[in-house]
Scaffold this motif. Structure first.
Motif, short mmCIF file in Angstrom:
data_model
loop_
_atom_site.label_atom_id
_atom_site.label_comp_id
_atom_site.label_asym_id
_atom_site.label_seq_id
_atom_site.Cartn_x
_atom_site.Cartn_y
_atom_site.Cartn_z
N ASN B 10 15.87 -3.46 51.89
CA ASN B 10 17.13 -4.18 51.61
C ASN B 10 16.88 -5.32 50.65
OD1 ASN B 10 18.66 -2.67 53.64
ND2 ASN B 10 17.33 -3.75 55.07
N SER B 63 12.33 3.42 58.29
CA SER B 63 13.02 3.18 59.57
C SER B 63 12.18 3.63 60.76
CB SER B 63 14.38 3.87 59.58
OG SER B 63 14.21 5.24 59.34
N HIS B 88 6.46 -11.87 60.33
CA HIS B 88 6.75 -11.83 61.76
C HIS B 88 8.27 -11.84 61.97
CE1 HIS B 88 5.68 -12.03 65.94
NE2 HIS B 88 6.38 -13.12 66.14
N ASP B 89 8.91 -10.76 61.52
CA ASP B 89 10.35 -10.63 61.68
C ASP B 89 10.60 -9.25 62.27
OD1 ASP B 89 9.73 -8.94 59.63
OD2 ASP B 89 10.85 -10.01 58.09
N PHE B 90 11.82 -8.74 62.10
CA PHE B 90 12.15 -7.44 62.68
C PHE B 90 11.21 -6.36 62.19
CE2 PHE B 90 16.17 -9.85 62.13
CZ PHE B 90 16.27 -10.23 63.46
N VAL B 91 10.75 -6.50 60.96
CA VAL B 91 9.86 -5.50 60.38
C VAL B 91 8.48 -5.58 61.01
CG1 VAL B 91 8.77 -4.74 58.24
CG2 VAL B 91 11.13 -5.60 58.21
N LYS B 93 7.47 -7.04 63.70
CA LYS B 93 7.44 -6.84 65.15
C LYS B 93 7.48 -5.37 65.51
CE LYS B 93 9.36 -11.32 66.30
NZ LYS B 93 10.53 -12.06 66.79
N ALA B 94 8.11 -4.56 64.66
CA ALA B 94 8.19 -3.13 64.95
C ALA B 94 6.89 -2.41 64.59
CB ALA B 94 9.36 -2.51 64.18
N PRO B 97 2.16 -4.39 65.78
CA PRO B 97 1.44 -4.10 67.03
C PRO B 97 0.92 -2.66 67.08
CG PRO B 97 3.56 -5.16 67.50
CD PRO B 97 3.56 -4.81 66.04
N MET B 107 -4.62 -8.86 66.72
CA MET B 107 -3.45 -9.33 65.99
C MET B 107 -3.10 -10.77 66.36
SD MET B 107 0.32 -7.67 66.04
CE MET B 107 1.76 -8.68 65.67
N ALA B 109 0.00 -12.94 66.27
CA ALA B 109 1.45 -12.76 66.13
C ALA B 109 2.12 -14.09 65.88
CB ALA B 109 2.02 -12.12 67.39
N VAL B 123 -0.62 -20.69 66.15
CA VAL B 123 0.68 -20.06 66.45
C VAL B 123 1.45 -20.99 67.39
CG1 VAL B 123 -0.24 -17.70 66.27
CG2 VAL B 123 -0.16 -18.82 68.50
N PRO B 186 20.01 -14.69 56.04
CA PRO B 186 19.45 -14.42 57.37
C PRO B 186 18.93 -15.73 57.99
CG PRO B 186 18.36 -13.09 55.67
CD PRO B 186 19.32 -13.99 54.97
N GLY B 242 17.48 -17.00 72.18
CA GLY B 242 18.08 -16.50 70.95
C GLY B 242 17.05 -16.44 69.86
N VAL B 243 17.45 -16.78 68.65
CA VAL B 243 16.53 -16.75 67.51
C VAL B 243 15.76 -18.08 67.47
CG1 VAL B 243 16.41 -16.39 65.02
CG2 VAL B 243 18.34 -15.47 66.30
#
Ligand SMILES: Cc1cc2nc3c(=O)[nH]c(=O)nc-3n(C[C@H](O)[C@H](O)[C@H](O)COP(=O)(O)OP(=O)(O)OC[C@H]3O[C@@H](n4cnc5c(N)ncnc54)[C@H](O)[C@@H]3O)c2cc1C
Ligand SMILES: Nc1ncnc2c1ncn2[C@@H]1O[C@H](COP(=O)(O)O)[C@@H](O)[C@H]1O
Lengths: 246, 313
Positions: B10, B63, B88-91, B93-94, B97, B107, B109, B123, B186, B242-243
């Motif tokens: 994106n 995806s 260390h975002d949605f990408v 984290k998926a 690991p 790792m 994180a 961290v 974002p 939350g975030v």
């Protein structure tokens, strides 16, 4: 539907965070532990809702010591059918995930749910690691989960948005806000939890790939500078010339 | 050699350039790996931050983390990468690991700084109430970098974009639809965040918050009860549940500053608090405080900023 929910403990959110042994260890003296909110509110409750509509069994699993049994009983009181504790004091996400994956592999589950992250070490690692060890798909940060026969539909967070996806079972999912609503255990649940099975299993020999060598408490702010509500020009000037953020 | 995995699905985010900046500070040899349909011109921009090479697999769309894990692990091994860097975002984290297990690489994180002299990496722990230093015991390490942890640094390098195809198998994940709020910054990446809480009394009063955010080029956020009662969308909820964000400037309006809220924002560099109650706990965590009614203070602050912007243009 056979569901495994990974439950971990975290210090009550109002706990004072302190360290001992030369700042190498978390000092949990006087700390009250709770079920990690993501695990309880989202993963566990969604698992129970699925069981209620589709039938099946909800097992909770914790890699932890006897201290963890209190939060496991709470999860049983909310409605889990049985509990498994892998008897170890986990220090590393890989170690934890491999223990859980080994159990999941030997017992077979349609769905493995974790929380989004633990609120103590905040790694968001364990779910993805379990999935890789099981060679299963992993859907991270899911906000909705619906079962459709042998596939599930999920909504998950992506950069700046949400994605609706479909994937075949078995699958590992990490659960974020939106998945379900918090449930308060009732008296009957609490009584029933006392007699539900809590199985204790010896850990596998697994190495730790990482360790924390030192902690430090967050430095507290220098005292706040108060600005008169009628003098926003001064605030703007300070943000520009002193704080240098605008 | 450092391998950086970036999502270019994106468009390319600022945190992607941060990851390359970070990698370049670890080693002079940096290779970026990505997938999807971003143009060669877009991808060669990584050269500005020090990448010599960008490898792109156009066959997969990014995806399915299982496919990506195969792709990333294969190239990490072929290139003999000593460190892999993710956002260390949605990408991240998926995927990170999974790669950690596949390569048996420890790792870190959510790294917030470059490695210390002893090799450990800082961290946030306990929701930002403390920090910890993680040591990796394996020979290959994985670092996922929290947004806004390192300033971007240009390092103009000749950069080749190379198309590759890896044996990643079929995707097990079928994307049905994508929802994107248009134009919004974002939240985790925003440098300035304007946030409001229950002190605003109702959703109809958010206009002044949005105006202030617009003047500042900021993202908007809110406290948890505000998202829970539906005054604001859930993705704006910051805090422990939350975030977690760490912008340069966080402006908190009508938020009491409960510890669970602070947990998500106390990494902010500068905090401004506007509250009617001089005893509000948030003032203890603030750099600048204004005791006053938001309905009076916020329009005035906005006007002062507009004036400042006009004078400094
Ligand atoms: C396990 C757990 C997790 C939680 N996670 C989160 C989380 O992630 N994020 C989060 O935010 N909360 C979280 N909470 C809730 C948190 O404890 C607080 O209840 C919440 O942050 C309070 O929101 P608030 O400050 O908007 O509202 P309130 O506490 O009601 O505060 C409103 C503030 O506005 C001020 N005010 C009123 N009128 C005005 C005015 N006209 N102008 C200016 N100021 C005004 C008041 O003085 C007050 O300080 C969590 C709680 C628990 C137990
Ligand atoms: N010791 C543990 N025992 C069982 N599950 C755990 C443990 N640690 C983490 N988890 C699960 O993994 C999720 C992510 O944890 P983390 O990677 O530590 O952020 C948590 O929300 C839990 O569901």
């Amino acid at each position: 539907m056979n569901i495994l929910v990974c439950i971990s403990k975290s210090p009550d959110t109002t706990s004072k965070i302190a360290f001992s042994n030369d700042n190498t260890q978390f000092d949990d003296n006087g700390v009250q532990y709770i079920v990690n909110p993501y695990d309880e509110w989202y993963a566990l409750v969604r698992a129970l809702e699925l069981k209620e509509t589709l039938g099946g069994q909800v097992t909770i699993i914790t890699v932890g010591t006897t201290t963890d049994e209190a939060i496991m009983r709470k999860a049983l009181a909310i409605g889990a059918d049985e509990a498994v504790r892998i008897d170890a004091d986990p220090k590393d996400a890989y170690y934890t995930a491999m223990q859980i994956a080994h159990y999941a592999q030997s017992n077979g589950f349609d769905l493995v749910l974790t929380g989004k992250e633990t609120i103590n070490y905040n790694g968001s690692q364990v779910g993805g690691m379990i999935a890789e060890a099981l060679d299963a798909p992993f859907v991270s940060l899911a906000t909705k989960l619906e079962v459709n026969g042998t596939t599930i539909q999920l909504e998950r967070e992506i950069v700046g948005g949400l994605e609706l996806i479909e994937v075949a079972l078995p699958v590992v999912v990490s659960c974020a806000k939106g998945m379900a609503e918090q449930r308060i255990p009732n008296m009957r649940g609490i009584m029933a939890a006392r007699t539900k099975p809590l199985q204790i299993i010896a850990p596998q020999a697994i190495e730790e790939l990482t360790n924390f060598i030192q902690f430090s408490a967050a430095s507290s702010k220098a005292s706040v500078k108060m600005i008169d509500a009628d003098n926003m020009d001064e605030l703007v000037a300070l943000l520009h010339s002193e704080a240098k953020v605008i | 050699m450092i391998l950086v995995y970036i999502s270019s699905q994106n468009g390319i985010s600022k945190s992607a350039f941060e990851a390359v900046t970070y990698a370049r500070k670890l080693d002079s040899e940096v290779c970026v790996l990505t997938c999807g349909s971003a143009s060669e011109a877009q991808l060669s921009a990584f050269g500005q931050y020090g990448a010599q090479k960008v490898l792109v697999d156009r066959k997969i769309d990014g995806s399915d983390a299982q496919q990506l894990t195969k792709l990333i692990s294969q190239y990490a091994q072929e290139l003999n990468a000593s460190t892999l860097v993710f956002t260390h975002d949605f990408v991240g984290k998926a995927i990170a690991p999974r790669v950690s297990v596949k390569l048996k690489a420890g790792m870190v994180a959510g790294a917030i700084a470059l490695p210390e002299a002893n090799g450990s990496i800082k961290v946030n722990v306990f929701s930002g109430k403390a920090s910890g230093f993680v040591k990796v015991n394996s020979s290959v390490r994985i670092i996922s970098l929290l947004a806004n942890s390192i300033p971007l640094e240009l390092n103009e390098t000749a950069c080749k974009v190379e198309e590759i195809t890896a044996n990643t198998g079929d995707s097990k994940i079928k994307v049905i639809s994508v929802k994107k709020p248009d134009g919004a910054i974002p939240l985790p990446e925003a440098e300035i965040v304007v946030s409001a809480g229950r002190g605003l009394k109702g959703p109809e009063n958010w206009g002044m918050v949005e105006t202030l955010a617009q003047t500042l080029g900021a993202a908007t956020a809110c406290s948890r009860p505000v998202a829970d009662i539906g005054w604001r969308p859930h993705h704006e909820h910051v805090g422990q549940t939350g975030v977690a964000i760490r912008p340069n400037l966080y402006i908190a309006i009508g938020i009491s500053g409960a510890i669970q809220h602070l947990a998500g924002v106390n990494g902010s560099k500068v905090i401004v608090v506007v509250n009617t109650d001089k005893e509000a706990p948030f003032f203890k965590a603030a750099d600048y405080g204004v005791i006053g009614d938001a309905f009076d203070v916020i329009p005035k602050l906005n006007a002062a900023l507009v004036k400042f912007k006009a004078a400094n243009n």
